[in-house]
Design a protein around this motif. Structure first.
Motif, PDB file in Angstrom:
ATOM      1  N   ASP A 140       0.952  -1.112  -0.032  1.00  0.00           N
ATOM      2  CA  ASP A 140      -0.283  -0.238  -0.146  1.00  0.00           C
ATOM      3  C   ASP A 140       0.839   1.154  -0.020  1.00  0.00           C
ATOM      4  O   ASP A 140       2.385   1.186  -0.215  1.00  0.00           O
ATOM      5  N   GLU A 141       0.415   2.377   0.035  1.00  0.00           N
ATOM      6  CA  GLU A 141       1.029   4.030   0.138  1.00  0.00           C
ATOM      7  C   GLU A 141       1.566   4.117   1.296  1.00  0.00           C
ATOM      8  O   GLU A 141       3.032   4.740   0.664  1.00  0.00           O
ATOM      9  N   ASP A 142       1.273   3.556   2.491  1.00  0.00           N
ATOM     10  CA  ASP A 142       2.819   3.513   3.049  1.00  0.00           C
ATOM     11  C   ASP A 142       3.619   2.272   3.589  1.00  0.00           C
ATOM     12  O   ASP A 142       4.696   2.234   4.475  1.00  0.00           O
TER      13      ASP A 142
END
Length: 378
Positions: free
Chosen positions: A9-11
């Motif tokens: 994911d984006e993190d």
């Protein structure tokens, strides 16, 4: 379930996208590239290229894999690979007789273009790597005739996820009117214990999604392109062994071919993070009975230092990295190498260090001793 679908994911966290019982198209032999004739024009050769052009040289005209670095005055712009490259002919360059034009045959693999601007007068640096040897400088040239041409792009080989149980992120993709996405997702193969044994990346360009042949609420999802660097067909029996779990006995790799042993080594590398903190001292025993090639040497070395299915490098550079620490065992320790003459004889023609005249076997032994390992050959 043999496979997991995981996306970052984006993190930077792994997000579960689904799981499936099998994959059709996981093992694919690469389609051989057509061979081409190119001319390295205005060469100032060195290394293996210079040796190949010497009439009384002991080397043949084999260059192995040649990397062509396209650069301007300041930095590299592109890399091209000339695979299985051989010298066909050579002659003095017309404009500068001190240089040479070299005609070669090779399979051309296009590299990534790092620059958006086309250079009017690029420079070309050459690097060559004979089988089993590290990449080394091979000189430079003024031009490469036949390099910048249009080539047919091989059709992608699809991959089908069989018996897939999609999680919500993947279900959201399947609900879209156009059932495909250009995102990438990790396809992780797991053994019967749930341990991840291989990680592959595929594009989520979905051709079809239909009720699964396995029934229930499962679906079979066909992806347009299964991605590059999939294991070859000969890896399938190797995977079948590892799907049962990390090998518990030594030498299960011994009956395999040289190519299949390399696939075995790829699977040992997945578990290197679980080998625990470094320990030194003690005596380790290497069973050299089946060390008949370089991959076999690294299979046996990994088992001697990290146990069955253990990893301690899969080629020379990775092996040297292991000796620096961080892979479970670090010097000083003693390595007792039984039946060492089998490897010595099998690798007698594999000259690794041309300047010193060392074979691959001798280079491994010398490297161990240089790092403080006591090597006892029996």
């Amino acid at each position: 379930m043999k496979y997991l679908l995981v996306r970052e994911d984006e993190d930077g966290h792994d997000e579960f996208w689904g799981r499936c019982a099998g994959v059709e198209g996981m093992f694919v032999d690469k389609v051989p590239r057509p061979r081409e004739v190119l001319t390295l024009r205005g060469c100032d050769p060195e290394g293996v290229l210079r040796t190949a052009l010497t009439p009384d040289g002991q080397s043949t005209a084999l260059l192995g894999d040649v990397c062509v670095e396209v650069r301007d005055e300041e930095q590299p712009l592109q890399w091209w690979s000339l695979l299985d490259c051989v010298v066909i002919a050579h002659r003095p360059n017309r404009e500068d007789p001190a240089l040479v034009d070299v005609v070669v045959g090779a399979c051309v693999e296009e590299g990534d273009d790092w620059s958006s601007t086309q250079q009017t007068a690029p420079r070309f640096k050459l690097f060559a790597s004979l089988p089993g040897r590290p990449l080394g400088p091979a000189g430079q040239c003024r031009a490469v005739d036949g390099l910048f041409v249009t080539r047919d792009v091989p059709a992608p080989t699809p991959l089908t996820l069989i018996g897939c149980e999609p999680a919500e992120p993947l279900l959201a993709v399947l609900r879209r009117p156009r059932k495909w996405d250009r995102d990438w997702v990790g396809l992780w193969a797991v053994d019967r214990t749930g341990r991840v044994m291989y990680r592959h990346v595929v594009s989520l360009r979905i051709e079809t999604a239909v009720p699964s042949v396995l029934g229930g609420a499962l679906v079979d999802i066909e992806l347009t392109d299964g991605g590059d660097d999939r294991p070859p067909q000969l890896a399938r029996p190797v995977w079948e062994t590892w799907w049962r779990g990390v090998p518990a006995t030594r030498n299960q790799w011994a009956p395999l071919s040289t190519e299949a042993r390399s696939e075995w080594l790829d699977l040992t590398a997945v578990g290197i993070s679980g080998q625990g903190p470094d320990r030194s001292g003690g005596v380790h025993f290497l069973d050299g009975t089946n060390v008949t090639d370089a991959p076999g040497l690294h299979c046996a070395m990994g088992e001697a230092l990290a146990g069955p299915g253990g990893y301690y490098g899969r080629e020379w550079n990775a092996f040297k990295d292991c000796l620096h620490g961080g892979f479970g065992v670090t010097a000083p320790f003693t390595l007792v190498w039984h039946d060492a003459d089998i490897a010595r004889q099998a690798l007698a023609q594999d000259i690794w260090d041309a300047e010193k005249g060392l074979t691959y076997f001798e280079e491994i032994v010398e490297t161990l001793e240089r790092f403080g390992v006591t090597v006892v050959l029996r």
